[in-house]
Scaffold this motif. Structure first.
Motif, PDB file in Angstrom:
ATOM      1  N   TYR A 612       0.971  -1.492  -0.246  1.00  0.00           N
ATOM      2  CA  TYR A 612      -0.046  -0.144   0.189  1.00  0.00           C
ATOM      3  C   TYR A 612       0.842   1.274   0.095  1.00  0.00           C
ATOM      4  O   TYR A 612       2.180   1.209   0.244  1.00  0.00           O
ATOM      5  CB  TYR A 612      -1.139   0.162   1.220  1.00  0.00           C
ATOM      6  N   THR A 613       0.551   2.369  -0.283  1.00  0.00           N
ATOM      7  CA  THR A 613       0.962   3.904   0.204  1.00  0.00           C
ATOM      8  C   THR A 613       0.595   4.233   1.303  1.00  0.00           C
ATOM      9  O   THR A 613      -0.840   4.891   1.703  1.00  0.00           O
ATOM     10  CB  THR A 613       0.368   4.232  -1.047  1.00  0.00           C
ATOM     11  N   GLN A 621       5.714  10.034   0.589  1.00  0.00           N
ATOM     12  CA  GLN A 621       4.963   8.652   0.993  1.00  0.00           C
ATOM     13  C   GLN A 621       6.296   7.397   1.090  1.00  0.00           C
ATOM     14  O   GLN A 621       7.331   7.817   0.453  1.00  0.00           O
ATOM     15  CB  GLN A 621       3.940   8.055  -0.146  1.00  0.00           C
ATOM     16  N   THR A 622       5.770   6.703   1.661  1.00  0.00           N
ATOM     17  CA  THR A 622       6.345   5.307   2.100  1.00  0.00           C
ATOM     18  C   THR A 622       5.266   4.363   0.685  1.00  0.00           C
ATOM     19  O   THR A 622       4.395   4.278   1.378  1.00  0.00           O
ATOM     20  CB  THR A 622       7.185   4.623   2.914  1.00  0.00           C
ATOM     21  N   ASN A 623       6.423   2.865   0.548  1.00  0.00           N
ATOM     22  CA  ASN A 623       4.554   1.914  -0.556  1.00  0.00           C
ATOM     23  C   ASN A 623       5.596   0.718  -0.353  1.00  0.00           C
ATOM     24  O   ASN A 623       6.733   0.677   0.419  1.00  0.00           O
ATOM     25  CB  ASN A 623       5.179   2.401  -1.911  1.00  0.00           C
ATOM     26  N   GLY A 624       4.679  -0.378   0.171  1.00  0.00           N
ATOM     27  CA  GLY A 624       5.041  -1.381   0.114  1.00  0.00           C
ATOM     28  C   GLY A 624       4.400  -2.205   1.294  1.00  0.00           C
ATOM     29  O   GLY A 624       3.553  -1.483   1.888  1.00  0.00           O
ATOM     30  N   ASN A 625       4.768  -3.216   2.458  1.00  0.00           N
ATOM     31  CA  ASN A 625       4.562  -3.032   3.612  1.00  0.00           C
ATOM     32  C   ASN A 625       4.978  -2.267   4.717  1.00  0.00           C
ATOM     33  O   ASN A 625       6.446  -2.612   5.251  1.00  0.00           O
ATOM     34  CB  ASN A 625       4.409  -4.357   3.717  1.00  0.00           C
ATOM     35  N   ILE A 698       6.826  -4.238  22.869  1.00  0.00           N
ATOM     36  CA  ILE A 698       7.186  -4.217  21.559  1.00  0.00           C
ATOM     37  C   ILE A 698       7.636  -2.815  21.395  1.00  0.00           C
ATOM     38  O   ILE A 698       7.177  -1.718  22.094  1.00  0.00           O
ATOM     39  CB  ILE A 698       5.531  -3.641  20.684  1.00  0.00           C
ATOM     40  N   GLU A 699       8.860  -3.137  20.519  1.00  0.00           N
ATOM     41  CA  GLU A 699       9.358  -1.396  20.643  1.00  0.00           C
ATOM     42  C   GLU A 699       9.639  -0.977  18.977  1.00  0.00           C
ATOM     43  O   GLU A 699       8.884  -2.466  18.245  1.00  0.00           O
ATOM     44  CB  GLU A 699      10.812  -1.499  21.034  1.00  0.00           C
ATOM     45  N   THR A 700       9.801  -0.270  19.033  1.00  0.00           N
ATOM     46  CA  THR A 700       9.425   0.530  17.158  1.00  0.00           C
ATOM     47  C   THR A 700      11.011   1.193  16.690  1.00  0.00           C
ATOM     48  O   THR A 700      11.717   1.569  17.418  1.00  0.00           O
ATOM     49  CB  THR A 700       8.387   1.368  16.778  1.00  0.00           C
ATOM     50  N   ASP A 701      11.367   0.852  15.294  1.00  0.00           N
ATOM     51  CA  ASP A 701      12.457   1.491  15.311  1.00  0.00           C
ATOM     52  C   ASP A 701      11.569   1.591  13.195  1.00  0.00           C
ATOM     53  O   ASP A 701      10.990   1.327  12.351  1.00  0.00           O
ATOM     54  CB  ASP A 701      13.016  -0.130  14.494  1.00  0.00           C
ATOM     55  N   ASP A 702      10.782   3.190  13.655  1.00  0.00           N
ATOM     56  CA  ASP A 702      10.274   3.455  12.691  1.00  0.00           C
ATOM     57  C   ASP A 702      11.110   4.673  11.323  1.00  0.00           C
ATOM     58  O   ASP A 702      11.600   4.949  12.049  1.00  0.00           O
ATOM     59  CB  ASP A 702       9.275   4.274  12.778  1.00  0.00           C
ATOM     60  N   GLY A 703      10.023   4.296  10.135  1.00  0.00           N
ATOM     61  CA  GLY A 703      10.833   5.013   8.876  1.00  0.00           C
ATOM     62  C   GLY A 703       9.841   5.413   8.380  1.00  0.00           C
ATOM     63  O   GLY A 703       9.733   6.654   7.116  1.00  0.00           O
ATOM     64  N   ALA A 704       8.075   4.927   8.900  1.00  0.00           N
ATOM     65  CA  ALA A 704       7.761   5.854   8.322  1.00  0.00           C
ATOM     66  C   ALA A 704       6.060   6.343   9.098  1.00  0.00           C
ATOM     67  O   ALA A 704       4.961   7.351   8.069  1.00  0.00           O
ATOM     68  CB  ALA A 704       6.934   4.707   7.603  1.00  0.00           C
TER      69      ALA A 704
END
Length: 827
Positions: A612-613, A621-625, A698-704
């Motif tokens: 998805y976008t 935007q970011t695409n994929g999952n 749950i820890e996050t490493d976020d790019g989106a």
């Protein structure tokens, strides 16, 4: 004579009342006692009762009757209901003269009562799977020695998350809920040996082999005895933290930033950067409610990319492990890019080498020097991401050391030296094959030599987590290969678990027993919710010398090139498998699939269903999952020895604003929306967070999602595989559209909640706790990673105590999260 008036009296069997005094009857005394208020305070209402002691009652006059009425009264209030992990207070109000006060437990799961010999006692509500009554009795003696007592029932329900969700944040602080506190414990550059200067944090610091490294990551707490002389897995106030240092914020390590790339790197700069990688073992203690690390403990240790270590298992001595340093292929130097971890039940620490391939230089012409593109060495190097014509991360191979015998920099250049023997014993052409392994460390023995466990395969190891250890059953160890479209693995030991091995005298020898021989498997997921573990065993299926892509020579070759073996078996390509975690209550395995920008509408599958976008608020935007998901599986027969499993997806990462029908499939809202799950860990069975209904962290490493919030930590009480439903979604990227079915777990709702948000530009990484769950250790990695000394973008952890952003250079650090009331974190 005298006249006598005779009366005839028949036999009466004593059934005649001849006592005409005013003394009370026993039942009157009992009635008097029962008339007093005898209910519980802070506990459930209970049948109150009173009984006399065994002393005989002597006769007395009417005026003495009141003396036999007990002089003590007990009031204990009304009933309550509580939840697991909560501190419960039992309080009795006592009137009159009394002695021998005592709370005792009558029924229910056994708990430890604190201050049981006073009117006010406390206990921690035990872990339960369903509503469970616990009965407590308070007793005291009145002036005559008679016992006065009352019962109380406290009904305990399963644990729930006990905090208000933290809102999303972009401040330069670690933010936690009301009632929680943050302590900064162990920071980049902190000294861990006598004589090491305090950290200046201005780029002038040296000797990082005796300081905390950078990019704190996976971590485990190991309890120490009160004297510090031996392991004590139950100690909550003194222990060792073993933690990884994955990478570096290079520019902050030097006065004005690193020297310009492309030239020869100064030896002093490169040495700093190398030593900042690896592992720390550091002693920590709690005094009162305050945690601190011990800077001069004899148990403190740094393991760096230069530390000697040895190879164990089927690949030991293999031709491709031979270098100028170890001509026998049995030894190596160091570990690099250590990400997630594993705590072994026999008291050792597993650290895992993830993105190690990027550190190696490989010059143009090396493919030809190794015999051409189709040769095994070149096929292997390409599959692991080491093509020719690359400089290597940070240019360490360019260093010209002061001592010509120093090969600690030259080893990062794997280009074939044609003047050296073809077997690799004269250069470092095979140095890259010494990395990508699981490394075992004995944290309690500072002089011990770490061992690389080759039976667990070579890959971008994210973590290695032990399944439930059951006596007589072969244990399993679960791993992810963290790269796009890589695989999930498990290793099943050849040796069934022996309970006595939980406390061995030789911990690394115990690791030999369970980790050096067994079967490595790779996962294949089916659309119907089933799955298969495919054995990576030489001679099985395509894993032979006849394989057209790569001719496997033996089991060592399969393990050295496990990615190629998994390709050949047709394993399922996943969206970057990262940390694995085992639910201690039911043995189910959870794995974070952090994201995958190469996932397209055309190549989705049931286990990786979304493409998805995701638009950013800052543009683009970011695409994929883009936001990742968490998959879980249940072994057939609930045994680690199984070769089949069932699976579903526990939670899909998503912003709460994204399409609920096709993207936000878990129904996340503002209290629990997240992106790019990375770190994953269950509470441990020594406290309520690891029993019956365990907490999943749950820890996050976020790019989106960093346009909206800094990275975060969430707490969850998940259900189980199969508790949800199947869905068919529509994926759309640009003009491409397609449908995909998937298996979605029950929507998390309020059983998933954000508990912490980190500072600017950080990643939330390692996590562990004390045995009682009342101190939670969390790592904050690379705050301010996009800045430099001239433009500091975060000053955490200095900002945690009030400093302004820009006032000092940022430092990765370990923090401790506690509750102000001393309770279990998260409950």
């Amino acid at each position: 004579m005298t006249d006598t008036n005779q009366l005839t009296i028949g036999y009466d069997d004593g059934d005649v009342d001849t006592n005409i005094s005013a003394n009370p009857h026993l039942n009157e005394l009992i009635d008097a006692r029962y008339s007093r208020r005898q209910t519980l305070f802070g506990g459930v209402s209970a049948a109150a009762f009173a009984v006399f002691g065994g002393a005989a009652l002597s006769a007395c006059s009417n005026n003495d009757a009141a003396a036999l009425v007990p002089s003590a009264t007990v009031t204990t209030g009304g009933s309550i209901t509580t939840t697991s992990g909560v501190t419960v207070t039992l309080t009795a109000t006592i009137g009159g003269t009394h002695s021998g006060d005592q709370w005792t437990q009558i029924s229910g799961p056994t708990v430890t009562l604190t201050n049981a010999s006073t009117a006010t006692a406390t206990f921690s509500a035990p872990s339960v799977a369903a509503a469970t009554p616990l009965v407590f009795r308070f007793s005291t003696k009145d002036a005559s020695g008679a016992l006065v007592a009352a019962d109380s029932t406290v009904t305990v329900n399963p644990a729930v998350l006990g905090f208000t969700a933290v809102p999303k944040s972009q401040t330069d602080l670690v933010t936690v809920p009301a009632g929680y506190e943050v302590t900064v414990l162990y920071r980049l550059g902190d000294p861990i040996a006598s004589g090491v200067a305090a950290f200046a944090n201005d780029g002038t610091d040296t000797n990082y082999a005796q300081r905390a490294g950078d990019h704190h990551d996976g971590m485990t707490y190991f309890g120490l005895s009160a004297s510090g002389s031996a392991p004590d897995a139950s100690n909550n106030t003194r222990g060792l933290l073993a933690l990884n240092h994955e990478n570096i914020n290079q520019s902050y390590l030097h006065v004005g930033g690193a020297t310009a790339p492309g030239g020869i790197r100064p030896e002093s700069e490169a040495q700093k950067e190398i030593d900042c990688h690896g592992v720390s073992v550091v002693e920590v203690t709690r005094t009162g409610s305050t945690w601190a690390y011990a800077p001069t403990s004899s148990l403190n240790r740094r393991i760096t990319p230069s530390t000697p270590m040895t190879f164990n298992g089927p690949v030991r001595g293999n031709a491709w492990l031979k270098t100028a340093f170890s001509t026998a292929g049995t030894d190596g130097r160091g570990t690099i890019n250590n990400c997630a971890n594993g705590a072994m039940p026999w008291g050792t620490y597993l650290t895992n080498e993830e993105n190690w391939a990027g550190y190696f230089k490989r010059a143009t012409g090396d493919v030809a020097a190794r015999g051409g593109a189709g040769t095994k060495q070149n096929v292997s190097l390409a599959r692991y991401g080491i093509p020719e014509n690359r400089p290597g991360n940070y240019g360490w191979a360019t260093v010209v050391p002061a001592s010509a015998s120093n090969t600690l920099f030259r080893r990062w250049d794997i280009t074939v030296d044609p003047t050296k023997p073809a077997d690799g014993t004269g250069d470092f052409r095979f140095e890259a094959f010494q990395f990508g392994w699981v490394l075992e460390i004995d944290p309690y023995t500072a002089a011990s030599v770490p061992r690389k466990r080759t039976a667990l395969g070579r890959m971008n190891h994210e973590g290695c987590t032990a399944g439930r250890m059951i006596a007589g059953v072969k244990p399993a160890f679960y791993m992810g290969d963290d790269a796009q479209n890589e695989y999930i693995y498990k290793f099943v030991s050849n040796t069934p678990w022996v309970a006595a091995d939980a406390t061995p005298t030789d911990r690394l020898a115990t690791g030999d027993k369970y980790l050096d021989a067994g079967t490595l498997y790779v996962a294949k997921f089916a659309a119907d919710g089933s799955g298969t573990w495919l054995p990576l065993t030489f001679g099985t299926g395509p894993l032979t010398a006849a394989n057209p892509t790569y001719a496997f020579a033996d089991q060592a070759d399969v393990l050295m090139n496990v990615r190629l073996a998994a390709d050949a078996l047709g394993a399922t390509k996943m969206d970057r498998p990262e940390w694995t975690a085992i639910n201690p209550a039911n043995g189910e395995m959870y794995c974070t699939l952090t994201n995958n920008s190469s996932r397209t509408v055309a190549n989705t599958d049931t286990a990786n269903p979304r493409a998805y976008t995701d638009p950013k608020t800052t543009g683009g935007q970011t695409n994929g999952n883009a936001n990742g998901h968490i998959i879980r599986l249940r072994e057939t027969g609930d045994t680690t020895e199984a070769t089949a499993f069932t699976w579903d997806i526990y939670a899909f990462g998503s912003g709460s604003d994204l399409n609920a029908t096709n993207i936000n499939l878990s129904g996340l809202d503002a209290t629990n929306d997240f992106s790019s799950p990375d770190g994953l860990w269950f509470g441990i069975p020594t406290n309520v967070t690891g029993l019956n209904t365990p907490i999943l962290w749950i820890e996050t490493d976020d790019g989106a999602y960093t346009d909206v919030t800094n990275c975060m930590l969430l707490a969850a009480i998940p259900g189980k595989v199969g508790d949800g439903t199947t869905k068919t979604i529509t994926n759309t990227i640009g003009g491409a559209t397609g449908t995909q079915s998937t298996r979605v777990g029950k929507a998390p709702g309020t059983t998933l909640r954000r508990i912490l948000v980190g500072p600017k530009e950080c990643e939330l990484t390692g996590i562990t706790s004390t045995p009682d769950g009342r101190s939670l250790f969390v790592n904050i990695q690379h705050p301010g990673e996009n800045g430099n000394p001239a433009a500091i973008s975060s000053s955490w952890p200095a900002t945690q105590t009030g400093a302004a952003t820009g006032s000092s250079r940022p430092r990765s650090a370990t923090i401790v999260i506690t509750k102000t009331d001393g309770g279990v974190v998260g409950i």
